[in-house]
Scaffold this motif. Structure first.
Motif, mmCIF file in Angstrom:
data_model
loop_
_atom_site.group_PDB
_atom_site.id
_atom_site.type_symbol
_atom_site.label_atom_id
_atom_site.label_comp_id
_atom_site.label_asym_id
_atom_site.label_seq_id
_atom_site.Cartn_x
_atom_site.Cartn_y
_atom_site.Cartn_z
ATOM 1 N N LEU A 1 0.851 -1.182 0.000
ATOM 2 C CA LEU A 1 0.000 0.000 0.000
ATOM 3 C C LEU A 1 0.889 1.235 0.000
ATOM 4 O O LEU A 1 1.789 1.357 0.830
ATOM 5 C CB LEU A 1 -0.901 -0.019 1.240
ATOM 6 C CG LEU A 1 -1.991 1.022 1.327
ATOM 7 C CD1 LEU A 1 -3.003 0.838 0.203
ATOM 8 C CD2 LEU A 1 -2.691 0.935 2.669
ATOM 9 N N VAL A 2 0.661 2.134 -0.960
ATOM 10 C CA VAL A 2 1.468 3.354 -1.057
ATOM 11 C C VAL A 2 0.576 4.573 -0.829
ATOM 12 O O VAL A 2 -0.632 4.518 -1.004
ATOM 13 C CB VAL A 2 2.199 3.469 -2.420
ATOM 14 C CG1 VAL A 2 3.215 2.357 -2.583
ATOM 15 C CG2 VAL A 2 1.230 3.466 -3.571
ATOM 16 N N GLY A 3 1.203 5.672 -0.446
ATOM 17 C CA GLY A 3 0.467 6.879 -0.101
ATOM 18 C C GLY A 3 0.273 7.853 -1.238
ATOM 19 O O GLY A 3 -0.374 8.874 -1.061
ATOM 20 N N SER A 4 0.828 7.571 -2.399
ATOM 21 C CA SER A 4 0.712 8.486 -3.528
ATOM 22 C C SER A 4 0.385 7.710 -4.801
ATOM 23 O O SER A 4 0.986 6.663 -5.060
ATOM 24 C CB SER A 4 2.031 9.233 -3.723
ATOM 25 O OG SER A 4 2.010 9.949 -4.936
ATOM 26 N N PRO A 5 -0.526 8.223 -5.620
ATOM 27 C CA PRO A 5 -0.805 7.531 -6.881
ATOM 28 C C PRO A 5 0.390 7.542 -7.834
ATOM 29 O O PRO A 5 0.477 6.706 -8.722
ATOM 30 C CB PRO A 5 -2.000 8.295 -7.460
ATOM 31 C CG PRO A 5 -2.027 9.594 -6.757
ATOM 32 C CD PRO A 5 -1.383 9.386 -5.430
ATOM 33 N N ARG A 6 1.314 8.456 -7.659
ATOM 34 C CA ARG A 6 2.507 8.507 -8.510
ATOM 35 C C ARG A 6 3.409 7.296 -8.314
ATOM 36 O O ARG A 6 4.227 6.983 -9.169
ATOM 37 C CB ARG A 6 3.288 9.783 -8.246
ATOM 38 C CG ARG A 6 2.518 11.019 -8.602
ATOM 39 C CD ARG A 6 3.368 12.262 -8.517
ATOM 40 N NE ARG A 6 2.575 13.469 -8.611
ATOM 41 C CZ ARG A 6 2.008 13.929 -9.712
ATOM 42 N NH1 ARG A 6 2.135 13.258 -10.832
ATOM 43 N NH2 ARG A 6 1.312 15.044 -9.695
ATOM 44 N N HIS A 7 3.275 6.625 -7.181
ATOM 45 C CA HIS A 7 4.086 5.441 -6.904
ATOM 46 C C HIS A 7 3.327 4.152 -7.163
ATOM 47 O O HIS A 7 3.883 3.069 -7.001
ATOM 48 C CB HIS A 7 4.545 5.455 -5.448
ATOM 49 C CG HIS A 7 5.362 6.649 -5.092
ATOM 50 N ND1 HIS A 7 5.269 7.269 -3.886
ATOM 51 C CD2 HIS A 7 6.271 7.354 -5.797
ATOM 52 C CE1 HIS A 7 6.086 8.291 -3.843
ATOM 53 N NE2 HIS A 7 6.704 8.373 -5.007
ATOM 54 N N ALA A 8 2.062 4.244 -7.516
ATOM 55 C CA ALA A 8 1.183 3.074 -7.592
ATOM 56 C C ALA A 8 1.190 2.437 -8.977
ATOM 57 O O ALA A 8 1.418 3.092 -9.991
ATOM 58 C CB ALA A 8 -0.235 3.463 -7.212
ATOM 59 N N ASP A 9 0.912 1.150 -8.972
ATOM 60 C CA ASP A 9 0.667 0.400 -10.205
ATOM 61 C C ASP A 9 -0.825 0.171 -10.401
ATOM 62 O O ASP A 9 -1.303 0.053 -11.516
ATOM 63 C CB ASP A 9 1.353 -0.973 -10.148
ATOM 64 C CG ASP A 9 2.837 -0.872 -9.920
ATOM 65 O OD1 ASP A 9 3.498 -0.129 -10.670
ATOM 66 O OD2 ASP A 9 3.342 -1.521 -8.991
ATOM 67 N N VAL A 10 -1.547 0.082 -9.289
ATOM 68 C CA VAL A 10 -2.960 -0.270 -9.291
ATOM 69 C C VAL A 10 -3.711 0.689 -8.380
ATOM 70 O O VAL A 10 -3.232 1.038 -7.308
ATOM 71 C CB VAL A 10 -3.162 -1.725 -8.798
ATOM 72 C CG1 VAL A 10 -4.634 -2.065 -8.654
ATOM 73 C CG2 VAL A 10 -2.481 -2.714 -9.721
ATOM 74 N N ILE A 11 -4.902 1.104 -8.825
ATOM 75 C CA ILE A 11 -5.808 1.904 -7.999
ATOM 76 C C ILE A 11 -6.892 0.975 -7.478
ATOM 77 O O ILE A 11 -7.551 0.284 -8.264
ATOM 78 C CB ILE A 11 -6.468 3.028 -8.831
ATOM 79 C CG1 ILE A 11 -5.449 4.032 -9.312
ATOM 80 C CG2 ILE A 11 -7.603 3.690 -8.064
ATOM 81 C CD1 ILE A 11 -5.240 5.220 -8.446
ATOM 82 N N LEU A 12 -7.081 0.927 -6.164
ATOM 83 C CA LEU A 12 -8.194 0.208 -5.553
ATOM 84 C C LEU A 12 -9.305 1.222 -5.321
ATOM 85 O O LEU A 12 -9.219 2.053 -4.432
ATOM 86 C CB LEU A 12 -7.768 -0.427 -4.230
ATOM 87 C CG LEU A 12 -6.635 -1.447 -4.281
ATOM 88 C CD1 LEU A 12 -6.316 -1.943 -2.879
ATOM 89 C CD2 LEU A 12 -6.974 -2.603 -5.194
ATOM 90 N N LEU A 13 -10.339 1.168 -6.144
ATOM 91 C CA LEU A 13 -11.400 2.171 -6.136
ATOM 92 C C LEU A 13 -12.600 1.643 -5.378
ATOM 93 O O LEU A 13 -13.150 0.613 -5.730
ATOM 94 C CB LEU A 13 -11.781 2.512 -7.575
ATOM 95 C CG LEU A 13 -12.775 3.627 -7.749
ATOM 96 C CD1 LEU A 13 -12.172 4.698 -8.636
ATOM 97 C CD2 LEU A 13 -14.048 3.113 -8.347
ATOM 98 N N THR A 14 -12.981 2.361 -4.306
ATOM 99 C CA THR A 14 -14.154 1.963 -3.526
ATOM 100 C C THR A 14 -15.181 3.078 -3.546
ATOM 101 O O THR A 14 -14.834 4.250 -3.535
ATOM 102 C CB THR A 14 -13.786 1.660 -2.059
ATOM 103 O OG1 THR A 14 -13.241 2.828 -1.458
ATOM 104 C CG2 THR A 14 -12.800 0.533 -1.955
ATOM 105 N N GLY A 15 -16.429 2.698 -3.572
ATOM 106 C CA GLY A 15 -17.520 3.658 -3.495
ATOM 107 C C GLY A 15 -18.009 4.135 -4.838
ATOM 108 O O GLY A 15 -17.313 4.059 -5.847
ATOM 109 N N PRO A 16 -19.253 4.666 -4.850
ATOM 110 C CA PRO A 16 -19.745 5.300 -6.071
ATOM 111 C C PRO A 16 -18.988 6.609 -6.250
ATOM 112 O O PRO A 16 -18.650 7.265 -5.267
ATOM 113 C CB PRO A 16 -21.220 5.546 -5.768
ATOM 114 C CG PRO A 16 -21.264 5.706 -4.295
ATOM 115 C CD PRO A 16 -20.206 4.795 -3.747
ATOM 116 N N ILE A 17 -18.683 6.985 -7.457
ATOM 117 C CA ILE A 17 -17.906 8.207 -7.667
ATOM 118 C C ILE A 17 -18.848 9.397 -7.514
ATOM 119 O O ILE A 17 -19.753 9.585 -8.315
ATOM 120 C CB ILE A 17 -17.215 8.211 -9.042
ATOM 121 C CG1 ILE A 17 -16.199 7.079 -9.112
ATOM 122 C CG2 ILE A 17 -16.487 9.511 -9.271
ATOM 123 C CD1 ILE A 17 -16.639 5.894 -9.848
ATOM 124 N N THR A 18 -18.633 10.182 -6.468
ATOM 125 C CA THR A 18 -19.472 11.346 -6.237
ATOM 126 C C THR A 18 -19.030 12.481 -7.149
ATOM 127 O O THR A 18 -17.881 12.529 -7.596
ATOM 128 C CB THR A 18 -19.406 11.814 -4.771
ATOM 129 O OG1 THR A 18 -18.070 12.194 -4.469
ATOM 130 C CG2 THR A 18 -19.866 10.722 -3.826
#
Length: 156
Positions: free
Chosen positions: A43-60
């Motif tokens: 688990l990383v704290g920045s999307p710039r370091h991520a390979d995958v986004i874990l998306l939860t919830g309806p997009i408001t």
């Protein structure tokens, strides 16, 4: 079995308006009991370091610009894992005034803005099970093959 990522998977958790039930299950999958780290998940704290986004919830509507910025910050290949009924299709808020729905609606907006997403994985449930998240990670890494063959058909 094809793998999009052959290395360790660094994930960024992106809550887009959820009730936090799926968020708790993500944290459960990262504990030593389920041990997602055995697959190289971090688990990383920045999307710039991520390979995958874990998306939860309806997009408001309010979260939408931030969600787009976060996804755009992820280096390619960009992979989104839509978690839970809300992330997949908007859940019970799929047609409310304050949300755009699930990841399918988000994909249309990203396409209009020219932001490419290389893979979208769906993990249904309310809330998801940690085992289902681990299965999605195993699919991304190419460790297992899909259980169901075929395509998802949407009513237009």
């Amino acid at each position: 079995m094809n793998s999009l990522l052959k290395k360790s998977i660094w994930v960024f958790h992106l809550n887009t308006g959820s009730c936090n039930a799926c968020d708790i299950e993500i944290l459960d999958a990262l504990t030593p009991f389920h041990d997602a780290e055995r697959f190289g998940v971090k688990l990383v704290g920045s999307p710039r370091h991520a390979d995958v986004i874990l998306l939860t919830g309806p997009i408001t509507i309010e979260a939408l610009p931030k969600v787009i910025n976060a996804i755009e910050a992820v280096p390619r290949p960009r992979i989104i894992v839509a978690l839970g009924s809300c992330g997949v299709g908007g859940g019970i808020w799929h047609d409310t005034y304050s949300t755009i729905g699930g990841v399918r609606s988000l994909k249309k907006i990203l396409d209009e803005k020219g932001i490419q997403v290389d893979g979208i994985y769906y993990v249904p449930g309310c809330p998801i099970r940690p085992e289902a998240l681990l299965y999605a990670i195993a699919l991304i890494k190419g460790l297992v093959s899909k259980k169901a063959k075929g395509e998802i058909k949407y009513a237009e």
